[in-house]
Scaffold this motif. Structure first.
Motif, short mmCIF file in Angstrom:
data_model
loop_
_atom_site.label_atom_id
_atom_site.label_comp_id
_atom_site.label_asym_id
_atom_site.label_seq_id
_atom_site.Cartn_x
_atom_site.Cartn_y
_atom_site.Cartn_z
N VAL A 148 -4.25 18.94 -33.85
CA VAL A 148 -3.24 18.03 -34.39
C VAL A 148 -1.85 18.65 -34.24
N ASP A 149 -0.96 17.89 -33.63
CA ASP A 149 0.46 18.24 -33.55
C ASP A 149 1.13 17.60 -34.75
N ARG A 150 1.61 18.42 -35.67
CA ARG A 150 2.19 17.91 -36.92
C ARG A 150 3.65 17.55 -36.71
N ARG A 151 3.97 16.27 -36.85
CA ARG A 151 5.35 15.78 -36.66
C ARG A 151 5.88 15.26 -37.99
N PHE A 152 5.90 16.15 -38.99
CA PHE A 152 6.34 15.73 -40.32
C PHE A 152 7.87 15.72 -40.40
N ASN A 153 8.35 15.24 -41.54
CA ASN A 153 9.79 15.22 -41.83
C ASN A 153 10.57 14.26 -40.95
N LEU A 154 9.91 13.19 -40.48
CA LEU A 154 10.64 12.14 -39.77
C LEU A 154 11.58 11.45 -40.77
N GLY A 155 12.73 10.99 -40.28
CA GLY A 155 13.83 10.58 -41.15
C GLY A 155 13.56 9.51 -42.18
N GLY A 156 12.52 8.72 -42.07
CA GLY A 156 12.24 7.67 -43.04
C GLY A 156 11.25 6.67 -42.48
N THR A 157 11.07 5.57 -43.20
CA THR A 157 10.07 4.57 -42.83
C THR A 157 10.27 4.05 -41.42
N PHE A 158 11.49 3.68 -41.10
CA PHE A 158 11.73 3.01 -39.81
C PHE A 158 11.57 3.97 -38.63
N ILE A 159 11.96 5.23 -38.82
CA ILE A 159 11.78 6.22 -37.76
C ILE A 159 10.29 6.45 -37.53
N ALA A 160 9.53 6.62 -38.61
CA ALA A 160 8.09 6.85 -38.48
C ALA A 160 7.40 5.65 -37.82
N HIS A 161 7.79 4.44 -38.23
CA HIS A 161 7.16 3.23 -37.68
C HIS A 161 7.49 3.07 -36.19
N GLU A 162 8.75 3.27 -35.83
CA GLU A 162 9.14 3.14 -34.43
C GLU A 162 8.47 4.21 -33.56
N ALA A 163 8.33 5.42 -34.11
CA ALA A 163 7.66 6.49 -33.38
C ALA A 163 6.20 6.13 -33.13
N LEU A 164 5.54 5.51 -34.11
CA LEU A 164 4.14 5.10 -33.95
C LEU A 164 4.03 3.97 -32.93
N LYS A 165 4.89 2.99 -33.02
CA LYS A 165 4.87 1.87 -32.06
C LYS A 165 5.06 2.38 -30.63
N ALA A 166 5.96 3.33 -30.46
CA ALA A 166 6.28 3.83 -29.12
C ALA A 166 5.27 4.84 -28.61
N GLY A 167 4.27 5.20 -29.44
CA GLY A 167 3.26 6.17 -29.02
C GLY A 167 3.71 7.61 -29.09
N LYS A 168 4.85 7.88 -29.77
CA LYS A 168 5.32 9.26 -29.91
C LYS A 168 4.49 10.01 -30.94
N ILE A 169 3.91 9.28 -31.90
CA ILE A 169 2.91 9.84 -32.80
C ILE A 169 1.70 8.90 -32.75
N ASP A 170 0.56 9.40 -33.20
CA ASP A 170 -0.66 8.58 -33.16
C ASP A 170 -1.00 7.95 -34.50
N GLY A 171 -0.44 8.49 -35.57
CA GLY A 171 -0.73 7.93 -36.87
C GLY A 171 0.09 8.60 -37.96
N TYR A 172 0.21 7.94 -39.10
CA TYR A 172 0.85 8.51 -40.28
C TYR A 172 0.43 7.68 -41.49
N VAL A 173 0.76 8.12 -42.68
CA VAL A 173 0.40 7.40 -43.90
C VAL A 173 1.58 6.54 -44.34
N GLU A 174 1.34 5.24 -44.44
CA GLU A 174 2.34 4.28 -44.92
C GLU A 174 1.91 3.77 -46.28
N TYR A 175 2.71 2.90 -46.87
CA TYR A 175 2.40 2.30 -48.17
C TYR A 175 2.41 0.79 -48.02
N THR A 176 1.46 0.11 -48.67
CA THR A 176 1.29 -1.33 -48.44
C THR A 176 2.55 -2.13 -48.74
#
Length: 509
Positions: A272-300
């Motif tokens: 696992v390549d740990r890509r923590f400390n992304l700037g916030g919800t939108f950065i994490a979501h865009e990174a996941l959509k673009a395939g820069k990360i494979d997954g993360y924990v979100e809140y409903t």
């Protein structure tokens, strides 16, 4: 004690920091010095090029990193956009000092060279550059020190480096973590400045000794080539199959990301390549959509209101099913089973104020808001389930605009009476320690915020064992357990890895 626990990570982050700066400076030097030489030969383009470099320097560094997230090829998150940003910031001193140094050569010396029959290239390499070398190297020194400092911000887009400690320290109000990032970064900058200063002195002091000058240039070039080749070999070394797990920029996300990472590594053959400390919800979501990360924990609730831009819904199961369906349909992302706890928003005031004013609910707090200074993090002010809806629901009338600050800074600001009312998470470990009180959301304004792992469907198809592995964590983390883990990291200064490992052992995982 602290150094013993974090020594290996400090060394790792220093290595990441040095690699970022070395690659960026190599690229910037290869671009900046030739550009500086070019504009001495083509004065018409000097102002546009220097103007562009000046404009880049005036843009706040965090804005550059944020802008690059959405840029194709060179953007996104991770090392590549960080190197691009650092390269852009290093260009101005390199271009300007090369330009000034060469133009500052005495015209009489140039004329003497031409009188001896020197060509323009011979004049440049045998006369102008040796004489301008001190000024050029001064530009390299300045650019390097700037790069070392700005590289700390690269952690906000998952590029690693010593900034990871600084952001974690801010998030957990932990000065030791902040210093663990700041001191090594300062030492690297000082060492780079001293080394380049020594090299500048050696080269300029003996520039008349052509043989020694050539030898020193050759050694410096050889070292540079070896460094670049070493970095290329390191970047292309064979590694086992790897997936990237992301996380937002606060303690709870570091812990959840680490739990996911450790569980995946223990139950599968994946690294696992740990890509923590992304700037916030939108950065994490865009990174996941673009395939820069494979997954993360979100809140409903966050997924429903911030990402999907829909109105809040109070029923937890309805929210979960809606988010699951919409993520599948719109983004090709799979929402996994909830981890078990509800990380709802907590509106906080100081305990002494709650006892003095005898208030327990947000409705009771409404009449005191004209005298209060609110403080919110940037995302809360923009979201549908955030500030605007909150003040309408409860009739809050703040006379001063809310102060905007990082999530981790709000607790300290509240404690020190710089603000009186803030939005945080109910699972934060600092709440009981700082004697803060959560005001009851008696009108049920906030939707449920159950923690849900979200993964790219392409990743789950490629590694089908991941789905079962992640779902083994479903429902296992209670609200009290999450608050306890946050407390251990934020207040007991325990490493995130250790806390995550201990929790997994407690669940026999």
């Amino acid at each position: 004690m602290f150094f013993r626990e974090y020594a290996s990570e400090i060394l790792l982050r220093m290595g990441e920091h040095l690699i970022l700066v070395a690659i960026a400076m190599t690229i910037a030097t290869a671009i900046g010095i030739p550009l500086g030489i070019l504009i001495t030969r083509q004065p018409k383009i000097a102002q546009p090029i220097l103007g562009f470099a000046n404009i880049v320097q005036t843009i706040p560094s965090l804005a550059i990193f944020g802008f690059l997230i959405s840029v194709p090829f060179l953007g996104g998150i991770g090392v590549t956009p960080a190197i691009v940003a650092l390269t852009l910031y290093a260009l101005l001193p390199l271009i300007r000092n090369t330009y000034i140094g060469i133009n500052g050569v005495d015209p009489a010396i140039r004329e003497a060279g031409r009188g001896m029959g020197m060509t323009d290239n011979e004049l440049l390499f045998q006369v102008e550059i040796p004489l301008a070398l001190g000024v050029i190297l001064a530009g390299v020194r300045v650019a390097t020190v700037i790069s070392v400092g700005i590289a700390t911000i690269a952690a906000a887009i998952g590029a690693g480096g010593l900034g990871a400690f600084i952001f974690r320290g801010i998030a957990s109000v932990n000065n030791q973590l902040i210093l663990a990032g700041a001191i090594p970064a300062a030492l690297i900058a000082l060492a780079a400045d001293f080394s380049l200063g020594w090299l500048e002195k050696q080269l300029t002091q003996h520039r008349k000794r052509e043989e020694k000058f050539g030898r020193q240039i050759a050694v410096a070039s050889g070292i540079l080539i070896v460094m670049v080749l070493g970095l290329i070999v390191f970047a292309n070394r064979p590694i086992p199959p790897t997936i990237a797990i992301g996380g937002k920029n606060f303690t709870e996300q570091f812990i959840l990301g680490e739990i996911l990472a450790q569980h995946i590594e223990s139950r599968t053959k994946l690294k696992v390549d740990r890509r923590f400390n992304l700037g916030g919800t939108f950065i994490a979501h865009e990174a996941l959509k673009a395939g820069k990360i494979d997954g993360y924990v979100e809140y409903t609730g966050t997924a429903l209101t911030a990402i999907l831009k829909q109105e809040p819904i109070k029923d937890p199961e309805v929210v979960y099913q809606k988010v699951k369906q919409e993520y599948d349909k719109k983004f090709n992302l799979e929402v996994m089973k909830s981890l078990g706890f509800n990380s709802t928003y907590a509106m906080l005031i100081r305990g002494e104020d709650a006892r003095r004013l005898k208030i327990k609910t947000l409705s009771e707090a409404a009449k005191y808001t004209p005298q209060w200074q609110a403080g919110f993090w940037y995302e809360f002010l923009e979201r549908k389930d955030g500030y605007e809806g909150l003040i309408k629901t409860y009739g809050f009338k703040f006379t001063k605009p809310p102060k905007q600050m990082e999530l981790g800074l709000m607790y300290q600001a509240l404690k020190e009476k710089q603000v009186d009312f803030v939005a945080a998470n109910a699972t934060d470990g600092l709440i009981p320690v700082l004697d803060l009180v959560i005001l009851e959301d008696d009108k049920k304004y906030f939707p449920p915020y159950y923690a849900i792992p979200v993964f790219h469907q392409a990743t789950l198809q490629k590694y089908p064992e991941l789905r079962e592995t992640i779902n083994q964590l479903a429902g296992l983390i209670s609200t009290k357990e999450m608050q306890k883990m946050n407390y251990q990291v934020d207040n007991q200064s325990r490493p995130v890895e250790e806390v995550a490992r201990e929790w997994l052992k407690s669940k026999k995982l």
